[in-house]
Design a protein around this motif. Structure first.
Motif, short mmCIF file in Angstrom:
data_model
loop_
_atom_site.label_atom_id
_atom_site.label_comp_id
_atom_site.label_asym_id
_atom_site.label_seq_id
_atom_site.Cartn_x
_atom_site.Cartn_y
_atom_site.Cartn_z
N ILE A 288 47.69 41.96 41.69
CA ILE A 288 46.56 41.64 40.80
C ILE A 288 46.99 40.63 39.75
CG2 ILE A 288 45.06 42.62 39.02
CD1 ILE A 288 45.03 45.21 40.78
N ASP A 289 48.15 40.85 39.15
CA ASP A 289 48.64 39.90 38.13
C ASP A 289 48.80 38.50 38.72
OD1 ASP A 289 48.68 41.92 36.29
OD2 ASP A 289 50.84 42.27 36.40
N ALA A 290 49.30 38.44 39.95
CA ALA A 290 49.59 37.14 40.56
C ALA A 290 48.34 36.32 40.83
CB ALA A 290 50.38 37.34 41.87
N THR A 291 47.19 36.98 40.95
CA THR A 291 45.96 36.21 41.19
C THR A 291 45.49 35.48 39.93
OG1 THR A 291 44.44 38.00 40.56
CG2 THR A 291 45.20 37.95 42.86
N GLY A 292 45.89 35.98 38.76
CA GLY A 292 45.40 35.41 37.51
C GLY A 292 43.95 35.76 37.21
N ALA A 293 43.35 36.62 38.02
CA ALA A 293 41.95 36.98 37.85
C ALA A 293 41.74 37.75 36.55
CB ALA A 293 41.47 37.80 39.05
#
Length: 344
Positions: A288-293
């Motif tokens: 989730i963090d890696a998506t930047g959403a």
């Protein structure tokens, strides 16, 4: 700005594109994240899926109207740009990236971030809104490296072979069985697979995935070889007469649910190996963090816990009600997938 994905009775729907993602009721156009039965269902008019999953999709669904995309290749439909990106879950699994009107949404399907020799690794995709699964969305779930799990399985198999009894390893036929095969030590004895597993093995091999040789149960008649065999079969086979041919065997179950002491006990298996094709808690949070959403929509699994946790981290968090949950098919009797776990 209108949402790119909304919930409808048929499934998750993209209004500007007029198509569904993994619908659970028949629709005209379906984008399929992977070939597990709860995500890829029969009866749709047109299927779009990642090219590496074509063989397993056809093996499971038979003749369908299927269009494929290579990972990263784009397609524009009714003004929505669609691309598919590796989800690391099983062969051909994909996240669906949608771009339209200045927004980017990604629907994850099922995913894991741990390495897996049998499928392409999970690829973080930047987006405004991320739709994530939450099958193992509780902090208790933390997986060991595959090498450690495979060493445990091989040691159990070797011990059984030395004692003169077959080893029966229950697992899901698609994905889990092939991942296990990729890590088993075939020098210990023959690898026997149930009839539900072999068609998927064939699709994997045809896609270029290297698996050790396997045989059907009726091809192995030497009692001495049967006693050294490791048998891979779906959980349903344990309830029928199919296993009687192996005589006095030891059984085990491979699933993420084996991390729950209660599930291991209620299943009554000799061993439980903790191996899942879904992300564990750190994997979910990292993905989730890696998506930047800044907005995250949670589906199937531990939805309330995930939504609350993500909200506490300052994200706009919500949920969709879906009819997914393939890991439930792997679960032993008495292991409710969304129940709060007992102490490990």
């Amino acid at each position: 700005m209108a949402d790119l994905v909304v919930q409808r009775p048929q499934g998750l729907y993209c209004p500007p594109g007029d198509f569904y993602i993994d619908p659970w009721r028949p629709v005209d156009r379906a984008v399929i994240t992977h070939a597990h039965a709860d995500h890829a269902r029969a009866g749709h008019g047109h299927y779009l899926a990642a090219a590496p999953g074509e063989g397993v999709l056809r093996a499971r669904l038979g003749p369908i109207t299927l269009q494929t995309l290579a990972y990263g290749q784009t397609l524009t439909h009714h003004g929505v740009t669609v691309s598919l990106h590796p989800a690391g879950h099983v062969l051909g699994s994909a996240q669906v990236r949608l771009a339209h009107g200045g927004q980017v949404w990604v629907a994850s399907g099922d995913y894991k971030v741990a390495p897996d020799r049998t499928c392409a690794p999970f690829e973080p995709v930047r987006c405004d809104v991320f739709i994530t699964e939450s099958t193992f969305g509780l902090p208790i779930y933390r997986w060991q490296p595959d090498a450690a799990v495979f060493a445990e399985v091989n040691a159990w198999w070797l011990g059984n072979a030395a004692a003169g009894r077959a080893s029966v390893l229950l697992c899901y036929s698609f994905g889990k069985a092939q991942r296990l095969l990729s890590g088993l030590d075939a020098s210990i004895g023959p690898l026997v697979v149930h009839g539900a597993v072999e068609p998927l093995n064939r699709a994997y091999r045809e896609a270029g995935v290297v698996l050790p040789p396997t045989v059907a149960a009726d091809q192995l008649t030497d009692p001495a070889m049967l006693a050294r065999a490791l048998v891979l079969c779906p959980p349903g086979a344990a309830a029928g007469p199919w296993l009687r041919r192996f005589g006095d065997y030891s059984d085990a179950f491979a699933s993420g649910w084996m991390q729950l002491r209660g599930a291991r006990r209620r299943g009554g298996y000799d061993r439980g190996f903790v191996l899942s094709d879904h992300a564990d808690w750190p994997g979910l949070m990292g993905a989730i963090d890696a998506t930047g959403a800044q907005r995250v929509i949670v589906t199937h699994g531990s939805v309330p816990v995930m939504v609350r946790h993500l909200g506490e981290r300052g994200l706009q968090a919500g949920s969709f009600d879906t009819e997914y949950g393939d890991e439930a098919l792997e679960a032993p009797a008495g292991a409710p997938p969304t129940a709060e776990p007992a102490a490990p």
